[in-house]
Design an enzyme around this catalytic site. Structure first.
Site, PDB file in Angstrom:
ATOM      1  N   THR A 112     -21.056   4.677  -2.347  1.00 51.74           N
ATOM      2  CA  THR A 112     -20.974   3.471  -1.541  1.00 51.74           C
ATOM      3  C   THR A 112     -19.632   3.490  -0.812  1.00 51.74           C
ATOM      4  OG1 THR A 112     -21.186   1.066  -1.587  1.00 51.74           O
ATOM      5  CG2 THR A 112     -20.066   2.083  -3.467  1.00 51.74           C
ATOM      6  N   LYS A 115     -18.798   7.203   2.116  1.00 46.31           N
ATOM      7  CA  LYS A 115     -19.971   7.793   2.753  1.00 46.31           C
ATOM      8  C   LYS A 115     -19.633   8.822   3.828  1.00 46.31           C
ATOM      9  CE  LYS A 115     -23.088   3.921   1.798  1.00 46.31           C
ATOM     10  NZ  LYS A 115     -24.067   2.959   2.359  1.00 46.31           N
ATOM     11  N   ASN A 163     -24.907   8.963   1.383  1.00 45.19           N
ATOM     12  CA  ASN A 163     -24.857   8.070   0.229  1.00 45.19           C
ATOM     13  C   ASN A 163     -25.437   8.724  -1.025  1.00 45.19           C
ATOM     14  OD1 ASN A 163     -27.649   7.946   0.792  1.00 45.19           O
ATOM     15  ND2 ASN A 163     -27.778   5.857   0.010  1.00 45.19           N
ATOM     16  N   ASP A 206     -30.333   5.557   2.725  1.00 48.23           N
ATOM     17  CA  ASP A 206     -30.347   4.207   3.292  1.00 48.23           C
ATOM     18  C   ASP A 206     -31.356   4.119   4.437  1.00 48.23           C
ATOM     19  OD1 ASP A 206     -28.418   3.031   1.653  1.00 48.23           O
ATOM     20  OD2 ASP A 206     -26.765   3.711   2.922  1.00 48.23           O
ATOM     21  N   ALA A 265     -21.803  -4.073  13.403  1.00 45.64           N
ATOM     22  CA  ALA A 265     -21.651  -2.766  14.034  1.00 45.64           C
ATOM     23  C   ALA A 265     -20.991  -1.749  13.115  1.00 45.64           C
ATOM     24  CB  ALA A 265     -20.831  -2.904  15.320  1.00 45.64           C
TER      25      ALA A 265
END
Length: 277
Positions: free
Chosen positions: A64, A68, A89, A105, A129
């Site tokens: 996390t 990443k 991840n 993800d 963003a």
């Protein structure tokens, strides 16, 4: 041959992570009694040292923030999915000691949408963003036939998201965060912002909202998600994303054909409920 039975989630902060509950529930349901899954506080500076200490007994890692992107130079191979958003991840250790990086993800977002009947949409809005927003764009690429409007707070971020759209093959338009209430009229809204960032939008939810995908799972429901549900809109939460991406991780780290989605979801729900007591 050494059995690869160890896995863990790394990040900073990490104490809040539900990954141990999900993965351990999967191991129990699959009868993998020799498997263990831990949780380690690791920041970017400590990551190389941790990776060097992972011996032949390790099967994989969940990563996390803020790891990443930091992990990519430490890997032997990165999947096309992870490379598309420059974010890993999931790390899987092979029998010959290689480190393979992937991003679950993106398929996790897509699987959560599919589960709720979202197999296509004419246009969508993304709030935020950051790294999750770029993963959302990648997930929407095969689903959205039209434009994705991304609401951002700075010109630099706006340019970044337009660049991601071009790279991922998504028609991206950017808009100022001050106009984010307009996003709520899209048939699909993906909120990728930190806790509290969308609270002020709760009062702007339209009378007949579409689908909201809010990637937060704690605190839950967010004010935006609660208002959305109250108006009759469909809500997909962060736990849905977390469970679906973890399903892909379990399958990669254990070699099982089908991870136990419902057992993992129940474990996540129970863990969250325990925190609210």
């Amino acid at each position: 041959m050494t059995r690869r039975t160890k896995a863990a989630v790394l990040g900073s902060p990490i104490a809040h992570s539900l990954s141990p509950a999900l993965h351990r529930a999967a191991y129990a349901a699959l009868g993998l009694s020799d498997r263990e899954y831990g949780r380690y506080e690791v920041d970017e500076a400590a990551l190389p040292g941790f990776m060097e200490r992972t011996g032949p007994g390790w099967a994989g890692l969940s990563l996390t923030m803020p790891l990443k992107r930091a992990v990519i130079p430490l890997l032997d191979e990165v999947s096309d999915t992870a490379a598309s958003v420059e974010a890993v991840n999931t790390v899987v250790f092979t029998e010959d000691g290689r480190r393979l990086g992937d991003n679950t993800d993106i398929p996790g977002i897509r699987a959560a949408l599919h589960e709720r009947g979202m197999t296509g949409v004419e246009h969508a809005a993304v709030l935020g963003a950051g790294a999750t927003a770029s993963s959302a764009l990648a997930a929407l690429a095969p689903l959205c036939t039209g434009e994705v409007t991304v609401y951002v707070r700075s010109r630099a971020r706006a340019q970044e998201m337009r660049n991601w759209g071009e790279r991922l093959g998504v028609a991206v338009r950017t808009a100022d965060w001050a106009d984010a209430a307009a996003a709520l009229h899209a048939p699909l809204v993906v909120a990728t912002t930190p806790a509290g960032a969308t609270d002020d939008l709760a009062g702007a939810v339209p009378q007949a909202p579409g689908v909201l995908f809010d990637v937060l799972y704690e605190p839950w429901p967010t004010p935006l998600a609660a208002a959305w549900s109250a108006r009759g809109g469909k809500v997909i939460g962060g736990l849905d994303l977390l469970v679906h991406q973890a399903v892909f991780q379990v399958e990669q780290m254990t070699g099982c054909d089908r991870a136990p989605l419902e057992a993992m979801r129940a474990a996540g729900q129970a863990a969250l409920a325990g925190r609210r007591v």
